[in-house]
Write an enzyme that holds these catalytic residues in place. Structure first.
Site, mmCIF file in Angstrom:
data_model
loop_
_atom_site.group_PDB
_atom_site.id
_atom_site.type_symbol
_atom_site.label_atom_id
_atom_site.label_comp_id
_atom_site.label_asym_id
_atom_site.label_seq_id
_atom_site.Cartn_x
_atom_site.Cartn_y
_atom_site.Cartn_z
ATOM 1 C CE LYS A 127 -3.977 2.073 2.395
ATOM 2 N NZ LYS A 127 -4.946 1.939 3.507
ATOM 3 C CB SER A 139 -9.050 0.742 5.035
ATOM 4 O OG SER A 139 -9.879 1.769 4.547
ATOM 5 C CB SER A 169 -8.034 3.808 2.274
ATOM 6 O OG SER A 169 -7.426 3.191 3.377
#
Length: 548
Positions: free
Chosen positions: A147, A250, A226
Site C-alpha cells: 500500500k 480498510s 482505502s
C-alpha cells in the site's frame, strides 16, 4: 498438546490502562514507555525479531502446504504457503513466479488500476538475487503488493495525495523491512489507495481509480476502503498477498468485498513507523491475503516490537500464528484448535436477504465443528451511543494535528479529502476529551460485558473494534446471486489474533469460498490506463461521508 491462545494471558485491566495512556499520548504527542500488558508467562515484552533479521517463525513446517493440482498449472493461483512449498522444493523459482505476475499486470492492470507504480525491473532483479540466497522461510521470493502509505526507500510513497506527490522516503517502513529484508519477500509495486487513507482508491482530486476485481467493467461497485488497491491486486491475481492499513475498516471491508482474508491486528502488534499517519490511536497495519494461513504468514513477518514506535513496545509475545492457522484433526476429524465460544450479536442473522442467509449458513457450519459453541450475546450498555458518529468523530483531531502546517499553508494540497482535516481542526478540546472518556467506557464494557460470554464475536461493522484497537479478521462466507462476494468479520480479545485465525482456518477447511477467484477482465490497452469512466468522481462531500 496445543498451548492456550494468547488472549488467555492478557490482563484486561492492564490493557484498559494502556488504552488510556495511548489516548493521552495522542493529545500530547508520542510518548516513550506506555504501560506494559501482562502475558500468561509473566513476560511483558514481545520476543521480537529485529527488523531486517531472519525470522525463524516463517520456516515452521506448517508454513508450507502442498499445492492443489489446479494451482500448479498457474503460479498466480498459488497461495503463499503453496508457492513456498514449491520454491523450497526447487520446483518453482522466485523469478518464474514474479514473471507470471508481471505478465498478468501487463495484461490486466489497465483495467484493474490496482497499482500506481509497478516495480517490474526491480522485482525481477530481486527475484534473481533470492534464487542465490539461503532459503528464508515461507516468504522467500513471494511477490507482494505494498500500500502506498508504507515508506519504501528511494521509491515514491504518495498516499494518493498532492502533499506527498514527490516524496521518496530515505528508508523502508519497519513492516516493509520485516517482509522484504527479513522475510525475503519481493515488492511488486505500490498500490492505489484513498487520498491519505480516507476512502476508496481515487486520485487526490477524487477520480475513481481501482475497480472491484469481481466487477471490473462496473467501477461503481464498491471495492472496499482505502486499501482497495492491494485488495484488487490480490483478488485479481496481480500479487500473492499484500499490505493494508485500517483506521475505520480498510482491511476488513475490501477483504469482504473481494473474497479475501484480511487481518487487522491489535493496536501495536505491528509497528507504524514509516507509515504515513491518519490516526495515532487507530491506525493498524495488516495483511490482505487469500486465506487464514497466508494472513498468518504475513502477520508473523510484520509483527513485533520496534524501538521506533512506542505503541509496539511492552506487549505479550507474538503467538505462533502459523500453527494457529493450521486446521487441527483428531482421529481424522476436523476440530477447533481451542474450544471457542462464538458470540452472535442481536440481529446478526435476521431477515431473508442474501447476506442474512449466508450468515445463517456460516454459523451453522461453524457450530458443526467440534469445539465450537455458538452463543447469543447482548450488546453492551449504550452501544449505539458509544459507537455512534458523535464519539467516533473524536478521531478527526488526531488526523489533523500532524498536518496543521499544511492546513495553514494551502488547503488545495489535501485535494478532495480536505473536509475531514478541517473538521478535526474545528473540534473543540472539551469534545475530544469527552470522546476519549467515552472510548474508555466502551472498552470497559466490551471487555467486561460482551466478552463475558464469548471468546470471539461476530461483527456487523468494523468501527467499534477499530475505535478500541482490538483485533478483527474479515473473510468470505458466500456469494450473492449476482456473483458478488459476501464476507463477515470476527472480533477478538486483545492480542488474540491466534484465536481468530484458528476459527477461520477451521471454517475454511470445510468450505471453499476462499478458493474462488474472479474471472479475468477483458484486456484493456495500456493507453487506457488512468482514464476514469465518465462521471465517476467523488466529491469532497462524498469523501467526508465515506471516510474512515
Amino acid at each position: 498438546m496445543s498451548t492456550a491462545p494468547a488472549d488467555h494471558g492478557v490482563d484486561r485491566r492492564a490493557f484498559l490502562a494502556r488504552t488510556a495512556a495511548l489516548a493521552t499520548a495522542s493529545a500530547v504527542g508520542g510518548v516513550v514507555g506506555l504501560p506494559a500488558v501482562a502475558s500468561a508467562a509473566g513476560s511483558t515484552r514481545t520476543s521480537a525479531v529485529p527488523a531486517g533479521r531472519y525470522n525463524p517463525a516463517l520456516a515452521v513446517p506448517n508454513a508450507y502446504v502442498k499445492p492443489r493440482p489446479e494451482a500448479v498449472a498457474d503460479p498466480t493461483e498459488l497461495t503463499i504457503a503453496e508457492a513456498a512449498w514449491l520454491i523450497r522444493a526447487g520446483k518453482l523459482t522466485p523469478e518464474k513466479l514474479v514473471e507470471a505476475y508481471l505478465a498478468r499486470i501487463s495484461r490486466y492492470e489497465p483495467t484493474y488500476q490496482a497499482f500506481n507504480l509497478v516495480l517490474a525491473e526491480q522485482a525481477v532483479k530481486a527475484a534473481r538475487a533470492m534464487a542465490r540466497k539461503p532459503h528464508r522461510g515461507a516468504l522467500h521470493g513471494i511477490p507482494l503488493a505494498i500500500k502506498d502509505n508504507y515508506y519504501t526507500a528511494g521509491v515514491p510513497t504518495t498516499a494518493s495525495s498532492y502533499l506527498f506527490a514527490d516524496f521518496r522516503p530515505p528508508y523502508d517502513a519497519t513492516a516493509v523491512t520485516r517482509l522484504v529484508t527479513g522475510g525475503g519477500a519481493i515488492a511488486l509495486g505500490k498500490t492505489q489507495m484513498g487520498p491519505l487513507a480516507t476512502t476508496r482508491a481515487t486520485t487526490p482530486s477524487g477520480v475513481v481509480t481501482t475497480v472491484n476485481a469481481w466487477t471490473p467493467t462496473n467501477p461503481a461497485t464498491d471495492p472496499g476502503g482505502s486499501s482497495t488497491g492491494t485488495a484488487t491486486a490480490v483478488a485479481g491475481r496481480l500479487a500473492t498477498s499484500g499490505t493494508g492499513t485500517q483506521t475505520g475498516g480498510s482491511i476488513t471491508a475490501p477483504s469482504n468485498a473481494q473474497n479475501l482474508t484480511g487481518l487487522k491486528p491489535t493496536m501495536g502488534r505491528v509497528s507504524l513507523h514509516g507509515i504515513i499517519p491518519l490516526s495515532y490511536t487507530r491506525d493498524h497495519p495488516g495483511p490482505l491475503a487469500r486465506d487464514a494461513k497466508d494472513a498468518a504468514i504475513m502477520l508473523t513477518a510484520m509483527a513485533g516490537e520496534d524501538p521506533a514506535d512506542p505503541r509496539s513496545q511492552g506487549l505479550p509475545e507474538v503467538p505462533k500464528l502459523i500453527d494457529a492457522a493450521t486446521p487441527t484433526y483428531q482421529a481424522g476429524k476436523l476440530k477447533l484448535r481451542w474450544k471457542t465460544r462464538i458470540g452472535v450479536l442481536p440481529g446478526f442473522t435476521a431477515g431473508t436477504s442474501e447476506t442474512a442467509l449466508a450468515r445463517q449458513a456460516y454459523l451453522a457450519k461453524l457450530a458443526a465443528i467440534p469445539g465450537a459453541t455458538v452463543v447469543d450475546v447482548p450488546l453492551p450498555d449504550e452501544w449505539d451511543l458509544l459507537t455512534g458518529s458523535a464519539f467516533n468523530n473524536v478521531r478527526l483531531p488526531e488526523r489533523t494535528e500532524p498536518f496543521l502546517p499544511y492546513l495553514r499553508t494551502d488547503l488545495r494540497g489535501f485535494g478532495v479529502s480536505v473536509t475531514g482535516w478541517l473538521q478535526g481542526a474545528l473540534l473543540g478540546g472539551g469534545e475530544f476529551i469527552t470522546g476519549q472518556r467515552a472510548k474508555l467506557l466502551l472498552m470497559e464494557r466490551v471487555l467486561d460485558q460482551l466478552f463475558a460470554g464469548c471468546d470471539v464475536v461476530v461483527q456487523t461493522g468494523p468501527v467499534p473494534f477499530d475505535i478500541l484497537g482490538l483485533p478483527e479478521i474479515g473473510f468470505p462466507i458466500g456469494f450473492t446471486a449476482a456473483g458478488l462476494p459476501i464476507g463477515t468479520i470476527l472480533g477478538g480479545l486483545p492480542y488474540g489474533e491466534d484465536r481468530l485465525l484458528s476459527v477461520v482456518a477451521a471454517y475454511q477447511a470445510v468450505t471453499d469460498w476462499h478458493l474462488r477467484r474472479p474471472a479475468d477482465p477483458p484486456a484493456t490497452p495500456a493507453t487506457a490506463r488512468g482514464v476514469a469512466p465518465a462521471g465517476l468522481r467523488l466529491t469532497a462531500e462524498e469523501v467526508a461521508r465515506l471516510s474512515q
